[in-house]
Design an enzyme around this catalytic site. Structure first.
Site, PDB file in Angstrom:
ATOM      1  N   ASP A  29     -63.425 -27.235 -24.350  1.00 36.09           N
ATOM      2  CA  ASP A  29     -62.607 -27.990 -25.300  1.00 36.09           C
ATOM      3  C   ASP A  29     -62.459 -27.249 -26.629  1.00 36.09           C
ATOM      4  O   ASP A  29     -61.387 -27.269 -27.251  1.00 36.09           O
ATOM      5  CB  ASP A  29     -63.237 -29.368 -25.558  1.00 36.09           C
ATOM      6  CG  ASP A  29     -63.109 -30.295 -24.364  1.00 36.09           C
ATOM      7  OD1 ASP A  29     -62.397 -29.936 -23.400  1.00 36.09           O
ATOM      8  OD2 ASP A  29     -63.725 -31.380 -24.398  1.00 36.09           O
ATOM      9  N   GLY A  70     -59.681 -23.084 -18.931  1.00 33.70           N
ATOM     10  CA  GLY A  70     -59.705 -23.551 -17.552  1.00 33.70           C
ATOM     11  C   GLY A  70     -60.720 -22.795 -16.711  1.00 33.70           C
ATOM     12  O   GLY A  70     -61.418 -23.387 -15.870  1.00 33.70           O
ATOM     13  N   THR A  89     -64.272 -33.644 -17.144  1.00 35.30           N
ATOM     14  CA  THR A  89     -63.221 -32.819 -16.552  1.00 35.30           C
ATOM     15  C   THR A  89     -61.849 -33.442 -16.785  1.00 35.30           C
ATOM     16  O   THR A  89     -60.886 -32.748 -17.127  1.00 35.30           O
ATOM     17  CB  THR A  89     -63.467 -32.647 -15.049  1.00 35.30           C
ATOM     18  OG1 THR A  89     -64.733 -32.010 -14.847  1.00 35.30           O
ATOM     19  CG2 THR A  89     -62.383 -31.786 -14.406  1.00 35.30           C
ATOM     20  N   ASP A  96     -56.058 -30.475 -22.743  1.00 34.17           N
ATOM     21  CA  ASP A  96     -55.334 -29.231 -22.531  1.00 34.17           C
ATOM     22  C   ASP A  96     -53.838 -29.485 -22.399  1.00 34.17           C
ATOM     23  O   ASP A  96     -53.014 -28.811 -23.023  1.00 34.17           O
ATOM     24  CB  ASP A  96     -55.874 -28.538 -21.274  1.00 34.17           C
ATOM     25  CG  ASP A  96     -55.227 -27.185 -21.044  1.00 34.17           C
ATOM     26  OD1 ASP A  96     -55.417 -26.280 -21.877  1.00 34.17           O
ATOM     27  OD2 ASP A  96     -54.521 -27.028 -20.031  1.00 34.17           O
ATOM     28  N   ASP A 100     -50.957 -28.411 -25.087  1.00 36.53           N
ATOM     29  CA  ASP A 100     -49.885 -27.526 -24.621  1.00 36.53           C
ATOM     30  C   ASP A 100     -48.545 -27.979 -25.189  1.00 36.53           C
ATOM     31  O   ASP A 100     -47.711 -27.165 -25.588  1.00 36.53           O
ATOM     32  CB  ASP A 100     -49.804 -27.521 -23.093  1.00 36.53           C
ATOM     33  CG  ASP A 100     -50.841 -26.616 -22.455  1.00 36.53           C
ATOM     34  OD1 ASP A 100     -51.489 -25.830 -23.178  1.00 36.53           O
ATOM     35  OD2 ASP A 100     -51.006 -26.693 -21.218  1.00 36.53           O
TER      36      ASP A 100
END
Length: 212
Positions: A29, A70, A89, A96, A100
């Site tokens: 993270d 990742g 997870t 993520d 993005d």
């Protein structure tokens, strides 16, 4: 498409770095957040100042954080050191994906600011905003489809293709190519994004029809 061919190569390339970061207590993270921050510096600081080449270089370097985080999350060391659970997870995937979108918006917004102001090319600024608008719809259609249990992972202009094409064109313009090159690339990407939206909607529609 680009994701499928490049991710495996970059994963192997960055695995040693991922292990090194995990050994020093860095979390996936943290890498995700740092990578997004670096992209935004290149996009929202350097691009608006007209440093298209250097902005592109900074963005490209920090964009690799998307592969590193990742890779870190998938390594066994991550689970052992952080007692990583399924909830962790899922949170990492959510973070993520969300960041993005922030990074992508920053890239196109930075280009728009420059070309609407000192860059004196409002057509390019408009093209950048159009790409940002359509790109967000491309991502939303897939996310909404998957939330409903459908597969919308298709299209000629996925995130990697859009980002790479934009950065290559911006960097080359920063090195001296005429700005019209970037305008053409942005317009082509906007058209490809529109086609991708239709493709994804058609794919989901076909799945819905098959369930009847």
């Amino acid at each position: 498409m680009l994701n499928q061919y490049a991710r495996g190569l970059f994963t192997r390339l960055f695995t040693p770095l991922a292990r090194w970061l995990l050994a020093r207590g860095v979390t996936p993270d943290q890498v995700t957040v740092a990578g997004t921050a670096g992209v935004l510096v290149g996009a929202l600081v350097l691009f608006p100042l007209g440093h298209l080449f250097w902005g592109t270089l900074v963005i490209a370097v920090f964009a690799f954080a998307d592969v590193v985080d990742g890779t870190m999350a998938r390594l066994p060391e991550a689970s052992r050191r952080r007692q990583r659970t399924e909830a962790d997870t899922r949170w990492g995937s959510f973070l993520d994906s969300s960041l993005d979108r922030v990074a992508d918006g920053g890239v196109f917004a930075g280009l728009a600011v420059w070309f609407f102001t000192a860059g004196a090319a409002p057509a390019i600024g408009t093209g950048a905003l159009l790409c940002m608008f359509l790109g967000s719809i491309v991502s939303y259609v897939r996310a909404k489809a998957e939330s409903l249990g459908y597969d919308a992972q298709t299209g000629i202009a996925e995130r990697a293709e859009r980002l790479v094409a934009t950065l290559v064109a911006a960097g080359l313009v920063g090195l001296g190519l005429p700005p019209v090159v970037l305008l053409v690339v942005l317009l082509l990407l906007a058209a490809a994004s529109a086609v991708t939206i239709v493709q994804r909607m058609a794919r989901v529609r076909a799945q819905v029809t098959a369930q009847r």
